[in-house]
Design a protein around this motif. Structure first.
Motif, short mmCIF file in Angstrom:
data_model
loop_
_atom_site.label_atom_id
_atom_site.label_comp_id
_atom_site.label_asym_id
_atom_site.label_seq_id
_atom_site.Cartn_x
_atom_site.Cartn_y
_atom_site.Cartn_z
N ALA A 42 -0.75 9.49 -6.74
CA ALA A 42 0.45 10.08 -6.72
C ALA A 42 1.04 10.77 -7.89
CB ALA A 42 1.46 9.02 -6.22
N VAL A 91 8.18 12.36 -4.74
CA VAL A 91 6.99 12.34 -5.49
C VAL A 91 6.78 13.53 -6.24
CG1 VAL A 91 4.49 11.26 -5.66
CG2 VAL A 91 6.20 10.35 -3.92
N GLY A 115 10.22 6.89 -3.80
CA GLY A 115 9.18 8.07 -3.86
C GLY A 115 9.57 8.61 -5.05
N VAL A 124 1.03 -1.10 0.10
CA VAL A 124 0.06 0.04 -0.03
C VAL A 124 0.87 1.33 0.10
CG1 VAL A 124 -1.68 1.26 1.25
CG2 VAL A 124 -1.86 -1.13 0.98
N ARG A 162 5.51 4.59 8.26
CA ARG A 162 5.50 3.46 7.37
C ARG A 162 6.42 3.57 6.24
NH1 ARG A 162 -0.82 1.86 5.92
NH2 ARG A 162 0.35 0.04 4.66
N ALA A 189 3.83 1.57 -1.11
CA ALA A 189 4.59 1.58 -2.38
C ALA A 189 3.70 2.07 -3.26
CB ALA A 189 5.11 0.16 -2.86
N ALA A 190 2.48 1.69 -3.36
CA ALA A 190 1.37 2.33 -4.32
C ALA A 190 1.32 3.86 -4.12
CB ALA A 190 0.11 1.62 -4.08
N LEU A 191 1.44 4.31 -3.03
CA LEU A 191 1.41 5.66 -2.64
C LEU A 191 2.48 6.30 -2.98
CD1 LEU A 191 -0.38 5.18 0.85
CD2 LEU A 191 -1.34 6.67 -1.01
N GLN A 192 3.53 5.80 -3.16
CA GLN A 192 4.75 6.58 -3.93
C GLN A 192 4.72 6.46 -5.42
OE1 GLN A 192 6.29 8.02 -1.49
NE2 GLN A 192 5.10 6.63 -0.14
N GLY A 193 3.73 5.97 -5.91
CA GLY A 193 3.43 5.99 -7.37
C GLY A 193 3.86 4.75 -8.05
N VAL A 194 4.16 3.61 -6.99
CA VAL A 194 4.39 2.29 -7.66
C VAL A 194 3.41 1.71 -8.10
CG1 VAL A 194 5.73 0.26 -7.13
CG2 VAL A 194 6.56 2.24 -6.27
N PRO A 234 -4.17 4.31 -5.63
CA PRO A 234 -3.12 4.96 -5.15
C PRO A 234 -2.18 5.53 -5.95
CG PRO A 234 -3.60 3.33 -3.52
CD PRO A 234 -4.53 2.99 -4.80
N GLU A 235 -1.41 4.87 -6.85
CA GLU A 235 -0.31 5.13 -7.64
C GLU A 235 -0.66 6.16 -8.64
OE1 GLU A 235 -1.67 2.13 -7.81
OE2 GLU A 235 -2.00 1.25 -9.86
N HIS A 252 10.15 7.16 -7.99
CA HIS A 252 9.76 5.91 -8.80
C HIS A 252 9.14 6.50 -10.11
CE1 HIS A 252 9.28 1.68 -9.90
NE2 HIS A 252 8.16 2.12 -10.56
N LEU A 253 8.20 7.26 -10.04
CA LEU A 253 7.19 7.95 -10.84
C LEU A 253 8.09 8.81 -11.97
CD1 LEU A 253 4.07 9.31 -9.26
CD2 LEU A 253 4.16 7.71 -10.99
N PHE A 274 9.90 1.88 4.51
CA PHE A 274 10.46 0.69 4.07
C PHE A 274 11.65 0.36 4.71
CE2 PHE A 274 8.66 2.47 0.18
CZ PHE A 274 7.41 1.73 0.02
#
Lengths: 312, 277
Positions: free
Chosen positions: B97, B189, B123, A196, B109, A198-203, B93-94, B125-126, B111
């Motif tokens: 973002a 992001v 962060g 979750v 939260r 990770a998805a919020l970081q755009g992954v 969510p992605e 990644h995009l 990693f």
């Protein structure tokens, strides 16, 4: 004791094959917490694709032994590609729709996929070859007898064994680099820890999961080809036992942990060969699974694993 | 639309320069229920560009649920959420973002098994374009991009006061640093709207002071719009332009900090118990 060094060497070779397959279990477990029971069969499909290529090459007049490196490459590439595509398809159609279902449901789906693949391969091979137990053309025929001072008998080393170990090491190094150094590898580790967030970081989590299946299955397919060239006969049912052994290796090393699954694979291969060599080859499997039981009792997180906290 | 005067509202454009004149984020009658429990009930919210907007209310008032709806973790049962004029309600969510919203969490939260630098890189990644084949073939493009990304990530770490700690595993950082790292990751992001969920929770007064300075700096230097959930009234009153008060899922008051402090409904619902002065 005389046979110990030889058993150890033979064990190493099997161990590297286990290690390559174990990686697939461990990577998928890392991102989905799913034991992908179809993975052993993806390995088997790799073995069949590679073997079919070698057979076809021989049919066109190119004997594998004439140019073994070319033959091996030509067998490996399509085997890895087909295995990768199959792995991605299995995830897409058999696991993704069930991702929100209870864990048991998706596990049963995996077992179902395993049966489907086994019997499809059997069907195709029976139609195509008229049989489903295939002999594998020899690729590297040389056998070396190496005398080691202090040992009563020389060690027997197949050239093919060296190729298996070499190829496995190269693939492990490449995989380690991808996971530790690249954007995709980073995203994989992030998804494994917390999808979750990770998805919020755009992954795009679905894509990363597909990529995980792609890489793990490609390695499984390659392991299939290496196994076929080493052990010279394949059936559609080799994926079951070897898959379970590789899964055991992943658990021994610490499931979810990539270096752990390498270590677990090699360790399991050596232990079962050495143990079987002393007690009788029939007892190899007994040794392998005793190791599993012992690890589960005494160090359930595996040799290199960490205690995973239950996600709340 | 009389307030807009000559600049008639146009469809919001993408990109940094194309920010619409209206609110950055607008919630229209948003509701969320869990079984029989109404977590958020018909909440309207408008966040003006470049402001620090605080969301306060007793525990269980629906603040974090609202965050989860804005960031795509939950889909609202009713109503719509517009970001720069376009609906983001129900987007995964992605995608949220990608539109330019990022957040931190009430309970950190990170990693944990990744280094601080790697957390920031995730962060980013995009904004990294190299695909799988570039990576496997290790093209020069990948090399250059990774180098640029690492430099940018180090700058972000320095900006939140974690310069030089990039190679530490996130789990080994002290709690206060972990909170800052989460902010750095959210900044990676490149959001237009940053959601901070209790950034000062569990901090001592000195650390709290530093976090307030950090948030203020983000707004002034990066032109960010910030939506903040916070229990520490000193933080809320100190840096907010607008405060919205939620109670039992509904909005009960909204206005500048001074007005909120004196609002009898707020005092009754919340401040009366929390602040003893």
């Amino acid at each position: 004791m005389d046979i110990l060094p030889q058993l150890f060497l033979d064990g190493l070779v099997v161990g590297f094959v286990y290690a390559l397959i174990a990686v697939g279990y461990t990577m998928v477990y890392g991102v989905l917490e799913l034991i992908n029971f179809a993975h052993g069969d993806i390995f088997m499909v790799g073995a069949f694709v590679g073997t079919e290529v070698l057979v076809a090459l021989a049919g066109w007049g190119l004997r594998a032994t004439a140019d073994p490196w070319l033959a091996l490459s030509l067998a490996l590439l399509p085997a890895m590609a087909v295995a990768a595509a199959l792995g991605v398809a299995v995830e897409r159609f058999a696991y993704r729709p069930l991702r929100r279902s209870p864990r048991l449901i998706i596990l049963i789906s995996a077992i179902g996929v395993s049966f489907i693949i086994e019997d499809l391969v059997r069907l195709v091979e029976t139609i195509h070859q008229g049989k489903f137990v295939l002999p594998v053309p020899t690729v590297f025929p040389d056998v070396y007898h190496v005398s080691v001072p202090g040992l009563p008998s020389p060690l027997t080393i197949k050239a093919n064994s060296l190729v298996v170990v070499g190829a496995a090491v190269i693939m492990m190094v490449v995989l380690t680099l991808i996971v530790s150094r690249t954007r995709a590898g980073r995203a994989m580790r992030a998804v494994a820890e917390d999808p979750v967030t990770a998805a919020l970081q755009g992954v795009d989590v679905d894509r990363i999961i597909a990529l995980t299946f792609l890489i793990g299955s490609a390695m499984g397919g390659a392991a299939g080809v290496l196994f076929a060239t080493q052990y010279t006969t394949i059936t559609p049912y080799i994926g079951f036992l070897i898959g379970i052994k590789a899964f055991t290796a992943a658990v021994v090393g610490g499931i979810g942990n990539i270096p752990g699954s390498f270590l677990g694979g090699i360790l399991l291969g050596v232990l079962e060969q050495v143990g079987g060599g002393f007690v009788g080859a029939k007892f190899q499997n007994v040794f392998a699974f005793c190791v599993l039981v012992a690890v589960l009792i005494f160090k359930p997180s595996g040799l290199l694993g960490q205690r995973v906290q239950e996600k709340v | 639309m009389s307030a807009a005067g000559g600049t008639a509202p146009r469809p919001a454009q993408e990109g940094a320069a194309g920010r619409a004149a209206g609110p950055v984020l607008e919630a229209r009658g948003v509701s969320k229920r869990f079984g029989g429990l109404v977590a958020v009930e018909r909440v309207d919210l408008a966040i003006a560009p470049g402001t620090v907007h605080s969301l306060i209310g007793p525990n269980g008032a629906g603040k974090t649920t609202l965050f989860n709806m804005i960031t795509g973790i939950y889909r609202p049962d009713e109503g719509d959420i517009l970001f720069r004029g376009r609906s983001v309600a129900g987007l995964p969510p992605e995608k949220v973002a990608e539109r330019g919203i990022s957040r931190t969490f009430q309970n950190v939260r990170l990693f944990k098994e990744l280094t601080a630098l790697e957390n920031v890189l995730v962060g980013m990644h995009l904004h990294l374009r190299a695909n799988f084949f570039d990576v496997v073939l290790h093209t020069p493009r990948v090399e250059a991009e990774e180098r640029r990304a690492r430099r940018e990530a180090r700058e972000l770490l320095a900006a939140v006061g974690l310069g030089g700690l990039g190679d530490e595993l996130a789990k080994n950082l002290p709690y206060g640093h972990q909170r800052r790292l989460e902010i750095a990751r959210a900044l990676a992001v490149r959001p237009a709207l940053l959601l901070l969920d209790e950034p000062a929770a569990g901090m001592n007064p000195r650390e709290t002071e530093a976090v307030m300075e950090l948030i203020d700096g983000l707004r002034r230097e990066r032109g960010l719009t910030i939506l903040l959930i916070e229990h520490d009234m000193k933080v809320v009153m100190g840096i907010s332009d607008v405060v919205t008060v939620l109670d039992h899922g509904a909005k009960i008051a909204e206005g500048p900090p001074d007005a909120i402090r004196r609002d009898p409904r707020v005092i009754e619902a919340y401040l009366g118990k929390a602040v003893e002065r």
